[in-house]
Structures are given as C-alpha cells and as structure tokens.
Design an enzyme around this catalytic site. Structure first.
Site, PDB file in Angstrom:
ATOM      1  CG  ASP A  97     -55.403  69.521 -10.008  1.00 38.74           C
ATOM      2  OD1 ASP A  97     -54.879  70.868 -10.222  1.00 38.74           O
ATOM      3  OD2 ASP A  97     -55.396  69.200 -11.252  1.00 38.74           O
ATOM      4  CE  LYS A 185     -28.176  83.561   1.592  1.00 36.35           C
ATOM      5  NZ  LYS A 185     -27.744  82.274   2.325  1.00 36.35           N
ATOM      6  CG  ASP A 238     -33.947  82.503 -10.705  1.00 42.33           C
ATOM      7  OD1 ASP A 238     -35.045  82.324 -10.372  1.00 42.33           O
ATOM      8  OD2 ASP A 238     -32.773  81.884 -10.745  1.00 42.33           O
ATOM      9  CG  HIS A 243     -32.039  86.657  -4.348  1.00 46.35           C
ATOM     10  ND1 HIS A 243     -33.237  86.312  -3.450  1.00 46.35           N
ATOM     11  CD2 HIS A 243     -31.867  85.225  -4.961  1.00 46.35           C
ATOM     12  CE1 HIS A 243     -33.526  85.040  -3.500  1.00 46.35           C
ATOM     13  NE2 HIS A 243     -32.853  84.465  -4.485  1.00 46.35           N
TER      14      HIS A 243
END
Length: 491
Positions: A97, A185, A238, A243
C-alpha cells in the site's frame, strides 16, 4: 611487456520498480514495452522488474496474471516462447500500500544490493508525494535513483507545483523523468531531423510562408474503464495540457544549439512562454468544447458519454476540445495554430499539418480551390510524412491536380522501430532526459491552460454535442473556416 590495462568496474544491477504494476498502464504499455526490450536484448541483463500493487498475490500469482493479461497487448509475431519465459523470470511482485510506510520494508528486501533503481509511478498523481516520501523514509533513494512521473501531473498549476515541490525534496531535477509518450514516437523525434537536419524547409518555416498549423490527436475509443478518472479531468487536462502542447513545441521551437537535454528544453520553454494568453472573450470565440452522444464507432453502436459507467448523468466534462492559439514571436506572428483532440471520433488519428501560404497570384484559372502545399506528418496509426504539391495532369492543356511525395518510415528503413514507451524506458535507464519534460515546461503549460479552464467555468456553457463516430461539433469546422482553412479530412 605491455602495461596492464585498468579494469572497468562492472555495471550495477538494475531494478525497475512499477507502482501500479497490475494496473491498466502497466498491462497495456509498460510490461509489453519491457518485454520487447528484453526480446531484442536492449534491456540490461541484470534488470529485475518489480511490480507493486495492493492485490494479495505472491510471485506465481502475478506471473500468471501477466501471462493471462499482457500477452494480448504484444504483437503475436514478437511472442517467442523462450523469450517470454525469460521475461517472466525477471518479474517479481510486492504487495504494498503506497500510503503505508511500513510496507516499504518488503520492497527494500526485494531489491538487488547496490542496484540502480528506476521508480515508475504508474498511479494517480495524488499518490506521488506519499510514494516518494515513503521511499525516502525506507532509505531506498540515492543519487543514482530515478523517478518516472506519469501525466497528468496535477489538476491545475497549484497542484502541479505542489507535486513538483514534494517530489523535488527527494529527487533532483536530473533524476526526475516526466513522461509524455508522444515524445517517444519515431515521427515526433524525426521532426527534429526534418527541421534541423535539412535546409529545404527552414527558410519557409515561418510567417508569412506558413498559413496555418493544425495538430490533431483523435481517438475512436470512448472513456471506457477510465470514466471515473476522466470525468474529473476532461480533454483539456488529459490531452491538450501535455500531448498537444508538447507537439506544438517541437513544431514551433527555434533551433537548439545542440541535442543536450537542456538546450532542447530551453527552446521548448520559449514556445510555451510565447503563447498568447487567452481572455474570457478569446475563449468564447476561439475554443470549442464538445461531448459525445450515442452513435457508431468502428461499425458498432456506441453509447453517449452520459451513458458510460461511472459518469454522472449531468456531467459537463468535455470529451472534445478544438481551439485556436497564437505564438507571440517573429517566426509565428499572425499564424493561427489549431489544436484538436477528442474521444469517439471518426477514426484514430494523430497528425500535424503545416499549411503553406497560397501563391500570391495564380496563372492557372482552372487550378483546384484547395490548399496547394501542405506538409502532413502522421503519428498514428501509421507513421509517415507527406508533402503535397500541385502538378500537371498528363495530356494537353494545363489541368492541375495535387500530388504527394511520401516518406513511409516503415518501408524506408529495414530496422525495427521501437514503440514509444519502449524507447522512453530505455532513455530512462540510460539517463537521457531530452524527451522528457522539465519542471518549468510543465508549469508554463499549466499557466497557459488554466485561464482557459477558468474562463469555461465563468462562461458556464455546456459542451456542444457531437455524435460518436464523427469529427466533433460543427463549431470546430467553423473555427477553421474563419481563417480560410479546413481540417485535413475536410480539405
């Protein structure tokens, strides 16, 4: 008699420790990437991989879990029985934990003596500070240790700073790897070579020769099992904050003096600090928020966002964002930058499109009315670079039509191209920071994004509906049309 050569100290063993080792990211990305590195002998021989989780498993139960769940995320052609067995032999499991300091004793006992240690925090960011504090308390951090932090790092600027401050108590900046897998990438890294290894584009890579830039990261999938997390996050936090802004930095940065990590990241930081701040009026005019409704995706019926499990029926979280940005410097003056991302869109596609300016005057009255010159850089699902230009059709007359010069990276190079996570994990092991975000980059991105989020709250408008399987709300096309441009699929 030749003088004896000095002996080289053997490399220290390596322990890769994954907090959240049985979670979605580990199963889909991290363990497959580490297997591929193992298969191709780029993972150091002494590496041991320790998965941490709250499940009361022993090692046998965990390796059975990996055998059942992870194999499906690996290219079947890459699955070799002997290599797979060897990979499973590297794995260990510790029931832990992350918030309980006493549990870290068992982790310390599992690590190899004198090892280099990489701690990958594939957990919610709210656990980052507790994990780092407990690692320190157990004496498991030294000057050779490294920590990998997954995005989104924080919910806003204040929380991002708080996490950075707390992690920074235990790990120095050179020990801290803030990962954005888009920077791993192949095509993104090729952007550096495309821009700074050739003389063809650099004279034209600026205003007034570039008419617009568009960056799209479209997903065909919905929120799926991430709905609980996603509803408190949304597409802006997000995807855009990390990104898309990182891709924009690669497109817009000035030439760095070298490939030294800080030289590259200094130039990216200048781009983020040059983004024109958006007022409430700017946000109302130049941003589009959307939320998908029921439709079809990949030929199958798709429920709307409100029908997804764990999504409140009255949620106003955006699943789509399109916006127009501007960079306040000489190179990019008056060049609109369009950013777009969304879930349940028509197809999975990530691309960068550089639309060059129209010819000042055309002598061809029958030329097609469409962008004449565009550089299209596709990141996924396949990776390629395409330069579009006009050419004459064979035959009499001067009929023009667009043709493309294509670079298909897969066919151009016979060597295997590692996936983004594999490449970045090897960078972490080797201590290469170039393709990871520095703290000031992260905070500069939040500084630009946060006023947009605040303005949305002040405007108090619901996201625009768009049908699952479409390219988003019609308003995103209107956003482009005002500049005389169109998204790539509409041009």
């Amino acid at each position: 008699m030749a003088a004896p050569q000095p002996t080289q100290a053997p490399a220290a063993p390596l322990d890769m420790v994954i907090f959240g080792g049985a979670g979605d990211l580990s199963v889909r990305k991290l363990l497959p990437a580490l297997y591929m590195a193992h298969l191709h002998h780029t993972l150091p021989e002494s590496t041991r991989i320790h998965a941490l989780g709250r499940q009361a498993w022993d090692r046998a139960a965990f390796t059975q879990f990996v055998d059942d769940k992870v194999r499906g995320f690996i290219d079947p052609k890459a699955l070799d029985d002997a290599a797979w067995k060897g990979f499973l032999d590297r794995l260990g499991y510790v029931c832990l934990d992350a918030t309980q300091a006493n549990d870290f004793t068992a982790l310390g006992q599992a690590l190899q003596p004198g090892s280099d240690r990489v701690y990958y925090l594939a957990t919610a960011p709210t656990l980052f500070t507790a994990i780092c504090g407990n690692l320190h308390g157990a004496g498991l951090i030294d000057e050779r240790s490294r920590v990998v932090l997954e995005k989104p790092l924080g919910h806003d600027l204040a929380s991002a700073r708080a996490i950075n401050d707390e992690v920074g108590r235990y790990f120095t900046e050179p020990q801290t790897f803030r990962i954005d897998h888009y920077l791993g990438k192949e095509t993104v890294q090729n952007m550096m070579v495309l821009r700074f290894g050739n003389t063809i584009f650099e004279p034209l890579w600026r205003s007034p020769y570039i008419k617009s830039v568009q960056i799209t990261v479209a997903e065909a999938v919905g929120v799926g099992s991430r709905a609980g997390f996603y509803d408190g996050t949304g597409a802006m936090r997000d995807m855009v904050q990390n990104h898309l802004l990182q891709l924009l930095c690669i497109v817009a940065m000035e030439p760095p003096v070298s490939l030294d990590p800080d030289a590259v990241r200094d130039e990216k930081l200048k781009v983020l600090r040059s983004l024109r701040p958006m007022t409430v009026a700017d946000v109302a005019r130049d941003t589009v928020r959307g939320q998908y409704t029921a439709g079809a995706s990949n030929g199958d019926k798709a429920v709307g966002y409100h029908q997804e499990a764990n999504v409140p029926a009255d949620s106003t979280t955006e699943t789509f964002v399109a916006l127009r940005a501007h960079i306040n410097n000489w190179r990019w003056a008056n060049v609109p930058i369009f950013l777009r991302t969304g879930k349940r869109m028509a197809e999975r596609r990530s691309e960068i499109v550089i639309e060059f300016a129209d010819v000042p005057y055309t002598i061809f009255p029958d030329a097609p009315r469409q962008p004449v010159n565009r550089l299209m850089i596709r990141l996924q699902p396949e990776e390629h670079v395409q330069l579009q230009m006009m050419a004459k059709e064979p035959g009499s007359g001067m009929r023009l039509r667009p043709v493309s010069l294509d670079l298909d990276l897969e066919s151009a190079f016979s060597v295997r191209r590692a996936e983004a996570y594999e490449r970045l994990l090897m960078d972490v092991i080797k201590g290469r920071l170039t393709h990871f975000m520095r703290r000031d980059e992260l905070e500069a991105a939040w500084s630009w994004v946060e006023p947009i989020l605040d303005a949305w709250g002040n405007l108090n408008e619901k996201p625009r509906a768009y049908t699952a399987g479409s390219w988003g709300p019609a308003a995103s096309s209107a956003l482009m049309a005002r500049e005389g441009s169109a998204w790539a699929e509409e041009a």
